[in-house]
Design a protein around this motif. Structure first.
Motif, PDB file in Angstrom:
ATOM      1  N   VAL A 149       0.839  -1.199   0.000  1.00  0.00           N
ATOM      2  CA  VAL A 149       0.000   0.000   0.000  1.00  0.00           C
ATOM      3  C   VAL A 149       0.874   1.248   0.000  1.00  0.00           C
ATOM      4  CG1 VAL A 149      -1.718   1.351   1.277  1.00  0.00           C
ATOM      5  CG2 VAL A 149      -1.937  -1.137   1.140  1.00  0.00           C
ATOM      6  N   SER A 150       1.833   1.291   0.924  1.00  0.00           N
ATOM      7  CA  SER A 150       2.659   2.496   1.082  1.00  0.00           C
ATOM      8  C   SER A 150       3.942   2.481   0.271  1.00  0.00           C
ATOM      9  CB  SER A 150       3.016   2.676   2.557  1.00  0.00           C
ATOM     10  OG  SER A 150       3.834   1.601   3.003  1.00  0.00           O
ATOM     11  N   HIS A 151       4.493   1.282   0.003  1.00  0.00           N
ATOM     12  CA  HIS A 151       5.755   1.131  -0.727  1.00  0.00           C
ATOM     13  C   HIS A 151       6.906   1.884  -0.045  1.00  0.00           C
ATOM     14  CE1 HIS A 151       3.753  -0.936  -4.036  1.00  0.00           C
ATOM     15  NE2 HIS A 151       2.799  -0.015  -3.935  1.00  0.00           N
ATOM     16  N   LEU A 152       6.900   1.910   1.275  1.00  0.00           N
ATOM     17  CA  LEU A 152       7.970   2.544   2.035  1.00  0.00           C
ATOM     18  C   LEU A 152       9.033   1.519   2.399  1.00  0.00           C
ATOM     19  CD1 LEU A 152       5.769   4.667   4.468  1.00  0.00           C
ATOM     20  CD2 LEU A 152       7.025   5.505   2.478  1.00  0.00           C
ATOM     21  N   ASP A 153      10.250   1.997   2.623  1.00  0.00           N
ATOM     22  CA  ASP A 153      11.279   1.071   3.104  1.00  0.00           C
ATOM     23  C   ASP A 153      11.146   0.914   4.613  1.00  0.00           C
ATOM     24  OD1 ASP A 153      12.597   3.247   4.368  1.00  0.00           O
ATOM     25  OD2 ASP A 153      13.825   3.618   2.596  1.00  0.00           O
ATOM     26  N   ALA A 154      11.885  -0.048   5.164  1.00  0.00           N
ATOM     27  CA  ALA A 154      11.747  -0.390   6.583  1.00  0.00           C
ATOM     28  C   ALA A 154      12.084   0.786   7.490  1.00  0.00           C
ATOM     29  CB  ALA A 154      12.621  -1.590   6.915  1.00  0.00           C
ATOM     30  N   ALA A 155      13.080   1.567   7.114  1.00  0.00           N
ATOM     31  CA  ALA A 155      13.483   2.702   7.954  1.00  0.00           C
ATOM     32  C   ALA A 155      12.380   3.749   8.023  1.00  0.00           C
ATOM     33  CB  ALA A 155      14.771   3.319   7.420  1.00  0.00           C
ATOM     34  N   ALA A 156      11.762   4.049   6.882  1.00  0.00           N
ATOM     35  CA  ALA A 156      10.673   5.028   6.861  1.00  0.00           C
ATOM     36  C   ALA A 156       9.471   4.505   7.633  1.00  0.00           C
ATOM     37  CB  ALA A 156      10.288   5.349   5.422  1.00  0.00           C
ATOM     38  N   MET A 157       9.181   3.200   7.476  1.00  0.00           N
ATOM     39  CA  MET A 157       8.068   2.618   8.216  1.00  0.00           C
ATOM     40  C   MET A 157       8.298   2.707   9.726  1.00  0.00           C
ATOM     41  SD  MET A 157       7.084  -0.856   6.153  1.00  0.00           S
ATOM     42  CE  MET A 157       6.290  -0.847   4.546  1.00  0.00           C
ATOM     43  N   ARG A 158       9.519   2.432  10.142  1.00  0.00           N
ATOM     44  CA  ARG A 158       9.805   2.462  11.583  1.00  0.00           C
ATOM     45  C   ARG A 158       9.640   3.874  12.130  1.00  0.00           C
ATOM     46  NH1 ARG A 158      14.291  -1.048  14.734  1.00  0.00           N
ATOM     47  NH2 ARG A 158      14.051  -0.101  16.807  1.00  0.00           N
ATOM     48  N   ALA A 191       6.652   5.030  14.919  1.00  0.00           N
ATOM     49  CA  ALA A 191       6.913   5.697  16.200  1.00  0.00           C
ATOM     50  C   ALA A 191       6.123   6.990  16.318  1.00  0.00           C
ATOM     51  CB  ALA A 191       8.403   5.972  16.346  1.00  0.00           C
ATOM     52  N   GLU A 192       5.947   7.681  15.200  1.00  0.00           N
ATOM     53  CA  GLU A 192       5.233   8.967  15.218  1.00  0.00           C
ATOM     54  C   GLU A 192       3.727   8.803  15.292  1.00  0.00           C
ATOM     55  OE1 GLU A 192       6.324  11.009  11.684  1.00  0.00           O
ATOM     56  OE2 GLU A 192       8.346  11.517  12.377  1.00  0.00           O
ATOM     57  N   ARG A 193       3.204   7.656  14.835  1.00  0.00           N
ATOM     58  CA  ARG A 193       1.758   7.508  14.651  1.00  0.00           C
ATOM     59  C   ARG A 193       1.174   6.353  15.448  1.00  0.00           C
ATOM     60  NH1 ARG A 193       1.862   8.645   8.055  1.00  0.00           N
ATOM     61  NH2 ARG A 193       2.483  10.858   8.248  1.00  0.00           N
ATOM     62  N   GLY A 194       1.577   6.266  16.715  1.00  0.00           N
ATOM     63  CA  GLY A 194       0.907   5.356  17.637  1.00  0.00           C
ATOM     64  C   GLY A 194       1.501   3.985  17.786  1.00  0.00           C
ATOM     65  N   GLY A 195       2.557   3.657  17.035  1.00  0.00           N
ATOM     66  CA  GLY A 195       3.191   2.362  17.176  1.00  0.00           C
ATOM     67  C   GLY A 195       4.227   2.346  18.290  1.00  0.00           C
ATOM     68  N   ASP A 196       4.818   1.195  18.510  1.00  0.00           N
ATOM     69  CA  ASP A 196       5.851   1.056  19.547  1.00  0.00           C
ATOM     70  C   ASP A 196       7.020   0.220  19.015  1.00  0.00           C
ATOM     71  OD1 ASP A 196       4.535  -1.358  19.403  1.00  0.00           O
ATOM     72  OD2 ASP A 196       4.092  -1.512  21.548  1.00  0.00           O
ATOM     73  N   PRO A 197       7.700   0.719  17.969  1.00  0.00           N
ATOM     74  CA  PRO A 197       8.744  -0.086  17.323  1.00  0.00           C
ATOM     75  C   PRO A 197       9.927  -0.419  18.228  1.00  0.00           C
ATOM     76  CG  PRO A 197       8.833   2.184  16.542  1.00  0.00           C
ATOM     77  CD  PRO A 197       7.568   2.046  17.335  1.00  0.00           C
ATOM     78  N   ASP A 198      10.104   0.325  19.301  1.00  0.00           N
ATOM     79  CA  ASP A 198      11.256   0.093  20.176  1.00  0.00           C
ATOM     80  C   ASP A 198      10.943  -0.809  21.358  1.00  0.00           C
ATOM     81  OD1 ASP A 198      12.875   1.773  18.599  1.00  0.00           O
ATOM     82  OD2 ASP A 198      12.099   3.553  19.626  1.00  0.00           O
ATOM     83  N   ARG A 199       9.744  -1.371  21.411  1.00  0.00           N
ATOM     84  CA  ARG A 199       9.413  -2.240  22.543  1.00  0.00           C
ATOM     85  C   ARG A 199      10.215  -3.537  22.454  1.00  0.00           C
ATOM     86  NH1 ARG A 199       3.423  -4.381  24.633  1.00  0.00           N
ATOM     87  NH2 ARG A 199       4.261  -5.592  26.394  1.00  0.00           N
ATOM     88  N   PRO A 200      10.924  -3.892  23.514  1.00  0.00           N
ATOM     89  CA  PRO A 200      11.694  -5.140  23.511  1.00  0.00           C
ATOM     90  C   PRO A 200      10.776  -6.356  23.425  1.00  0.00           C
ATOM     91  CG  PRO A 200      12.393  -3.687  25.304  1.00  0.00           C
ATOM     92  CD  PRO A 200      11.129  -3.119  24.757  1.00  0.00           C
ATOM     93  N   GLY A 201      11.239  -7.373  22.753  1.00  0.00           N
ATOM     94  CA  GLY A 201      10.517  -8.634  22.696  1.00  0.00           C
ATOM     95  C   GLY A 201       9.657  -8.823  21.466  1.00  0.00           C
ATOM     96  N   LYS A 202       9.438  -7.766  20.680  1.00  0.00           N
ATOM     97  CA  LYS A 202       8.641  -7.915  19.475  1.00  0.00           C
ATOM     98  C   LYS A 202       9.434  -8.673  18.412  1.00  0.00           C
ATOM     99  CE  LYS A 202       6.291  -4.354  18.011  1.00  0.00           C
ATOM    100  NZ  LYS A 202       5.908  -2.982  17.605  1.00  0.00           N
ATOM    101  N   LYS A 203       8.742  -9.484  17.623  1.00  0.00           N
ATOM    102  CA  LYS A 203       9.423 -10.231  16.569  1.00  0.00           C
ATOM    103  C   LYS A 203       9.953  -9.300  15.481  1.00  0.00           C
ATOM    104  CE  LYS A 203       6.830 -14.540  17.203  1.00  0.00           C
ATOM    105  NZ  LYS A 203       5.926 -15.534  16.569  1.00  0.00           N
ATOM    106  N   ASN A 204       9.194  -8.273  15.192  1.00  0.00           N
ATOM    107  CA  ASN A 204       9.583  -7.264  14.211  1.00  0.00           C
ATOM    108  C   ASN A 204       9.195  -5.914  14.798  1.00  0.00           C
ATOM    109  OD1 ASN A 204       9.366  -5.367  11.942  1.00  0.00           O
ATOM    110  ND2 ASN A 204       9.569  -7.146  10.596  1.00  0.00           N
ATOM    111  N   PRO A 205      10.070  -4.931  14.743  1.00  0.00           N
ATOM    112  CA  PRO A 205       9.726  -3.632  15.325  1.00  0.00           C
ATOM    113  C   PRO A 205       8.428  -3.037  14.787  1.00  0.00           C
ATOM    114  CG  PRO A 205      12.047  -3.686  14.748  1.00  0.00           C
ATOM    115  CD  PRO A 205      11.441  -4.932  14.176  1.00  0.00           C
ATOM    116  N   LEU A 206       8.056  -3.417  13.566  1.00  0.00           N
ATOM    117  CA  LEU A 206       6.861  -2.846  12.941  1.00  0.00           C
ATOM    118  C   LEU A 206       5.566  -3.535  13.363  1.00  0.00           C
ATOM    119  CD1 LEU A 206       8.227  -2.389   9.311  1.00  0.00           C
ATOM    120  CD2 LEU A 206       8.006  -0.638  11.088  1.00  0.00           C
ATOM    121  N   ASP A 207       5.654  -4.686  14.020  1.00  0.00           N
ATOM    122  CA  ASP A 207       4.450  -5.428  14.389  1.00  0.00           C
ATOM    123  C   ASP A 207       3.505  -4.546  15.201  1.00  0.00           C
ATOM    124  OD1 ASP A 207       5.500  -7.630  13.126  1.00  0.00           O
ATOM    125  OD2 ASP A 207       6.097  -8.654  14.983  1.00  0.00           O
TER     126      ASP A 207
END
Length: 409
Positions: free
Chosen positions: A169-178, A182-198
Motif C-alpha cells: 500500500v505504502s511502498h515505504l522502506d523499513a526505515a521510513a516505516m519504523r 513511532a510517530e503515529r501510535g506504534g511502539d517499534p522500540d518495545r523489547p521482545g517484538k518479533k519485528n519492530p513494525l508489528d
C-alpha cells in the motif's frame, strides 16, 4: 451508533461518468467500475476534540466520491468508524478531569452537527470501536490461530511477516516505516517484538483504563488497525471499491489494516483503490491536535460563516493537494458563493447543458473540484455580463451544484 441526517440529492438529467481516481497502492490513476452498489470505507475521527478543517477536507473528498457514484445511478454503501476508545482520547479525558465515554459522545455529536451543516452525505453504517469489540475479538483469535499473531506480556501483536503483500500500500522502506510507526501510535522500540513494525491487536487491561472481555485474549481493548478491519469486513467484505482517509493514514493504518484483512481471508487486495486526501496547514504547519493549530468548523459556524462557504473553500483545492488555510481562502469562498447565488437568482440565463457535462467530467477525473468550480464561475460570469433566455438554466445550475458539489445555493 447513529450517523447524521442525509440532505436530499437532486436528480439531474442524463448520467454521470465512471470515476477515475488516484490509487496510492499503484501510484497512478485507475478507473473504478463498481457493481450496482459501490462500496467505500472511510476512517473516522478519534473524538477527543471538535472537527477541524483538515477533517472536513478529508470527508469532503469522499463525499464527492459518493456524489459521483450516485450520479451514475448506483447505490452507495458507505461505512465509517469512530475510534471512541484510544490513548489520545483517554489522555484528553484525564487532562480535563472528565469521563472518557462522555467526552467521546460529546465530540462525536459535534462532529455529526458539523457534517450535517456541511451537507456531507452520511454513512449507511457509523460504527464505534467499542460497539465493534464483539466482532474484533474473534478476528484477533483467528490471527493467533493462523500463526500470524503472538503474545507479549499479555498484549497480542500481529506479525507483519505473515502477509506476503505487506508494504504494497505504502511502498515505504523499513526505515521510513519504523519512523512513521513511532510517530503515529506504534511502539517499534518495545523489547521482545518479533519485528519492530508489528502492530498491537489487543492491549491487555491496564490499571485505570477501560477494558472489555476479550475471551481467550483476556480483558483489554482493541488495537487501532484491527478495529477498522473488523468493521469493514463485517459490513463490506473483501475487495470493496475504496479505502479512504487522510494521507497520514497510508502508513501505518491502511498498510496494517490491509495486511490484517489479507491474512484473515487469504484474499488480496482488501480494497480495489486506496485513496488519500492531502493535509491542510495553518501558519505553515499541518493542522494537528497535538500542535493545537486548528481551525474548527463549529467555531466558524458560531462566528456566522455560511457552511456553504466553508465547503466552497474546501472544494477550491484538489483533494490530494496539501494546502494552507488562510483568511483569504475563506473570503474568496464567501465572494464566490455570493456571486453564484446572485447568478442563479435570475429567472433565466445562458444554457447550462454544457456546464453540467463539465462538472461531471471534472469530478470523474480524479475529483477535480477546482476545475468544476471554474466551470460554474464561467457560467456565472456569462450570466452577469450577457444573461440568456433559457428559463430552466438557473434551476439546473442550482441543482447540479447541490447534487455534485454539495453546495446549496
Amino acid at each position: 451508533m447513529h450517523a447524521w441526517p442525509a440532505s436530499e440529492v437532486p436528480a439531474l438529467p442524463g448520467q454521470g461518468r465512471d470515476l477515475r481516481i488516484h490509487d496510492t497502492a499503484t501510484g497512478g490513476p485507475i478507473t473504478l467500475d463498481p457493481g450496482p452498489v459501490a462500496r467505500i470505507y472511510v476512517c473516522g475521527i478519534t473524538p477527543y476534540d471538535a472537527t477541524h478543517i483538515g477533517h472536513a477536507a478529508t470527508y469532503n473528498a469522499f463525499d464527492l466520491v459518493q456524489r459521483v457514484w450516485l450520479d451514475t445511478k448506483r447505490q452507495v454503501h458507505y461505512v465509517q468508524n469512530v475510534t471512541d476508545v484510544d490513548d489520545p482520547l483517554l489522555e484528553r479525558a484525564e487532562r480535563d478531569g472528565v469521563d472518557w465515554a462522555a467526552l467521546a459522545e460529546q465530540e462525536t455529536q459535534l462532529f455529526r452537527e458539523d457534517m450535517t451543516a456541511l451537507r456531507m452525505l452520511p454513512p449507511r453504517q457509523y460504527i464505534g470501536a467499542v460497539e465493534a469489540i464483539p466482532g474484533i475479538v474473534p478476528l484477533v483469535e483467528r490471527l493467533r490461530d493462523l500463526g500470524a499473531a503472538y503474545e507479549l506480556e499479555g498484549d497480542t501483536y500481529f506479525s507483519v511477516e505473515a502477509d506476503p503483500h505487506f508494504g504494497q500500500v505504502s511502498h515505504l522502506d523499513a526505515a521510513a516505516m519504523r519512523l512513521l510507526s513511532a510517530e503515529r501510535g506504534g511502539d517499534p522500540d518495545r523489547p521482545g517484538k518479533k519485528n519492530p513494525l508489528d502492530p498491537m491487536l489487543w492491549s491487555a487491561a491496564r490499571e485505570g483504563e477501560p477494558s472489555w472481555d476479550g475471551g481467550s485474549l483476556g480483558r483489554g481493548r482493541p488495537g487501532w488497525h484491527i478495529e477498522c478491519v473488523a468493521i469493514a469486513l463485517d459490513h463490506l467484505g473483501m475487495g470493496f471499491d475504496i479505502q479512504g482517509g487522510g494521507s497520514d493514514l497510508v502508513f501505518p493504518h491502511h498498510e496494517m489494516g490491509a495486511s490484517h484483512a489479507q491474512v484473515l481471508t487469504g484474499e488480496f487486495p482488501m480494497a480495489k483503490a486506496y485513496v488519500h486526501a492531502g493535509m491542510v496547514a495553518l501558519h505553515g504547519e499541518k493542522m494537528s491536535k497535538s500542535k493545537g493549530n486548528l481551525v474548527f468548523v463549529s467555531r466558524l459556524r458560531r462566528d456566522g460563516v455560511d457552511p456553504a462557504a466553508i465547503r466552497l473553500a474546501l472544494l477550491a483545492h484538489h483533494y490530494r493537494a496539501d494546502w494552507e488555510w488562510t483568511d483569504q481562502v475563506l473570503q474568496d469562498a464567501v465572494t464566490r458563493l455570493g456571486h453564484w447565488r446572485a447568478a442563479v437568482s435570475r429567472p433565466d440565463g445562458p444554457s447550462a447543458e454544457t456546464l453540467v457535462d463539465e462538472i461531471r467530467e471534472a469530478l470523474a477525473n480524479d475529483l477535480d473540484a477546482p476545475a468544476a468550480l471554474t466551470a460554474v464561475d464561467r457560467w456565472a460570469v456569462a450570466q452577469e455580463q450577457q444573461g440568456g433566455t433559457d428559463m430552466g438554466a438557473p434551476g439546473i445550475v442550482s441543482r447540479a451544484v447541490d447534487a455534485l458539489l454539495g453546495v446549496a445555493l
